[in-house]
Design a protein around this motif. Structure first.
Motif, PDB file in Angstrom:
ATOM      1  N   LEU A  66      35.651   5.157  47.328  1.00  0.00           N
ATOM      2  CA  LEU A  66      36.779   5.862  46.738  1.00  0.00           C
ATOM      3  C   LEU A  66      38.038   5.287  47.131  1.00  0.00           C
ATOM      4  O   LEU A  66      39.082   6.214  46.592  1.00  0.00           O
ATOM      5  CB  LEU A  66      36.415   7.372  47.368  1.00  0.00           C
ATOM      6  CG  LEU A  66      34.898   7.984  47.238  1.00  0.00           C
ATOM      7  CD1 LEU A  66      34.931   9.332  47.848  1.00  0.00           C
ATOM      8  CD2 LEU A  66      34.685   7.823  45.738  1.00  0.00           C
ATOM      9  N   ASN A 110      33.201   6.501  56.313  1.00  0.00           N
ATOM     10  CA  ASN A 110      32.580   7.517  56.484  1.00  0.00           C
ATOM     11  C   ASN A 110      31.318   7.369  57.704  1.00  0.00           C
ATOM     12  O   ASN A 110      30.888   8.409  58.398  1.00  0.00           O
ATOM     13  CB  ASN A 110      31.854   8.122  55.356  1.00  0.00           C
ATOM     14  CG  ASN A 110      32.837   8.749  54.281  1.00  0.00           C
ATOM     15  OD1 ASN A 110      34.070   8.328  54.323  1.00  0.00           O
ATOM     16  ND2 ASN A 110      32.491   9.234  53.111  1.00  0.00           N
ATOM     17  N   LYS A 137      36.932   5.475  52.564  1.00  0.00           N
ATOM     18  CA  LYS A 137      35.783   6.815  52.375  1.00  0.00           C
ATOM     19  C   LYS A 137      34.909   6.160  51.257  1.00  0.00           C
ATOM     20  O   LYS A 137      35.067   5.634  50.317  1.00  0.00           O
ATOM     21  CB  LYS A 137      36.634   7.774  51.405  1.00  0.00           C
ATOM     22  CG  LYS A 137      37.717   8.402  52.527  1.00  0.00           C
ATOM     23  CD  LYS A 137      38.465   9.500  51.735  1.00  0.00           C
ATOM     24  CE  LYS A 137      39.604  10.164  52.677  1.00  0.00           C
ATOM     25  NZ  LYS A 137      40.591  10.988  51.678  1.00  0.00           N
ATOM     26  N   LYS A 165      24.885   7.753  48.123  1.00  0.00           N
ATOM     27  CA  LYS A 165      23.705   8.471  47.386  1.00  0.00           C
ATOM     28  C   LYS A 165      22.440   8.068  48.152  1.00  0.00           C
ATOM     29  O   LYS A 165      22.115   7.004  48.247  1.00  0.00           O
ATOM     30  CB  LYS A 165      23.674   8.006  45.889  1.00  0.00           C
ATOM     31  CG  LYS A 165      22.653   8.814  45.104  1.00  0.00           C
ATOM     32  CD  LYS A 165      22.700   8.192  43.847  1.00  0.00           C
ATOM     33  CE  LYS A 165      21.552   9.079  42.695  1.00  0.00           C
ATOM     34  NZ  LYS A 165      21.569   8.570  41.528  1.00  0.00           N
ATOM     35  N   LYS A 172      31.360   7.186  48.980  1.00  0.00           N
ATOM     36  CA  LYS A 172      30.338   8.290  48.544  1.00  0.00           C
ATOM     37  C   LYS A 172      28.953   7.565  48.484  1.00  0.00           C
ATOM     38  O   LYS A 172      28.850   6.896  47.689  1.00  0.00           O
ATOM     39  CB  LYS A 172      30.728   8.613  47.027  1.00  0.00           C
ATOM     40  CG  LYS A 172      29.928   9.721  46.623  1.00  0.00           C
ATOM     41  CD  LYS A 172      30.580  10.318  45.086  1.00  0.00           C
ATOM     42  CE  LYS A 172      29.677  11.389  44.657  1.00  0.00           C
ATOM     43  NZ  LYS A 172      29.942  11.753  43.189  1.00  0.00           N
TER      44      LYS A 172
END
Length: 314
Positions: A252, A117, A205, A209, A207
């Motif tokens: 992911l 990402n 990908k 935080k 995720k």
């Protein structure tokens, strides 16, 4: 000012180098030296005047760009008060290099991997993407720099390791056999001296935080003579300074063909990217069902009871 090129110089391919780290960045200077040392490339440089890390594909729209010549031995170079995308666009336009359009644009070599990402934020990838959008083949180059482990010698090895890819793309482009709908994103592992070779990889990908930590408060006293306490009680008069921190990254994806996993395994990854990183085709049925429900040609009024069951498309 006029640039005169010998017949020998004009016969070799022209490469434009840009980056996100700025004209004085180690990665850019090393990449230029590596290219020139081969004697196989004519090198142009058009890079930001200062670091533009993390600006993504931003462009300068409402302000003029200031362009200044910079001395880089063996190359024609300019520093630009703009973003990486500005530099790529300007560099391929023919305005700076007397009508010459480069055969290939190289963005980098970036200090730090650009995969998953993170390409959405990367000025390195954005510069290559901008060149691609302007019809010029391009490659984004990144090295997995780690503080207290990596050195400028590793950056040099990383740049040298990419030379076969650069030559291959130039040759394929010359023969008109390189896929016109793609540009390349290359990531070199930290332990470059022991890399395991090249590997095609899919875009991963993450995720991520985020957390925001206050660093300072600034209380502004307004023109009417309000006290600092009054200013503090009014939200409109207070400035809060925050620093972004990435607390955790959850992976992911699974599989050895994902870019960041292949890099960790010691491979130099090659990922094909397109102009618009579009969503996967399997989402189309979901959208078609949605459009059927809201298309005015099918409904004269809106009925909340007729919301479709979209869970079947998950």
């Amino acid at each position: 000012m006029e640039v005169k090129l010998s017949k020998e110089a004009s016969a070799i391919p022209t490469v434009l180098v840009t980056n996100e780290g700025g004209i004085n960045d180690y990665g850019l200077r090393i990449l230029v030296r590596v290219l020139l040392s081969t004697g196989c490339f004519r090198v142009f440089v058009c890079a930001p005047a200062s670091s533009q890390s993390g600006v993504g594909h931003g462009i300068t729209w409402h302000q003029d760009l200031c362009v200044k010549p910079v001395k880089i031995e063996g190359a024609i170079a300019f520093a630009v008060t703009g973003t990486p995308a500005d530099c790529a666009s300007l560099g391929v336009s023919g305005v700076l290099f007397y009508g010459t359009t480069p055969d290939l644009v190289l963005s980098g070599i970036n200090v730090g991997n650009t995969c998953g990402n993170t390409i959405c934020y990367s000025g390195t990838v954005a510069a290559a993407q901008e060149a691609f959008l302007q019809g010029v083949p391009s490659i984004a180059l990144s090295y997995g720099w780690r503080n207290n482990i990596s050195s400028t010698h590793d950056l040099k090895l990383a740049a040298e390791s990419c030379l076969p890819i650069i030559s291959f793309v130039l040759n394929e482009t010359k023969n008109k056999t390189f896929p016109p709908q793609s540009f390349l994103n290359i990531n070199v592992p930290t332990n470059v001296s022991n890399h395991k070779g090249f590997r095609l990889a899919n875009l991963g990908k993450f995720k991520m935080k985020n957390d925001y930590t206050p660093t300072a408060n600034m209380h502004v006293i307004n023109a009417s003579g309000a006290t600092e306490r009054d200013a503090f009680s009014s939200p409109s008069q207070e400035q809060l300074w925050l620093r972004r921190d990435i607390l955790a990254i959850a992976n992911l994806d699974e599989g050895d063909d994902i870019d960041y996993r292949a890099i960790q395994a010691g491979y130099i990854t090659i990922t094909l990217l397109g102009a618009l990183f579009s969503s996967e085709i399997p989402t189309f049925p979901y959208l078609r069902a949605w459009l059927r429900e809201i298309n005015p040609n099918h409904h004269s009024s809106y009925d909340c009871s007729e919301i479709p069951d979209w869970s079947i498309y998950k």
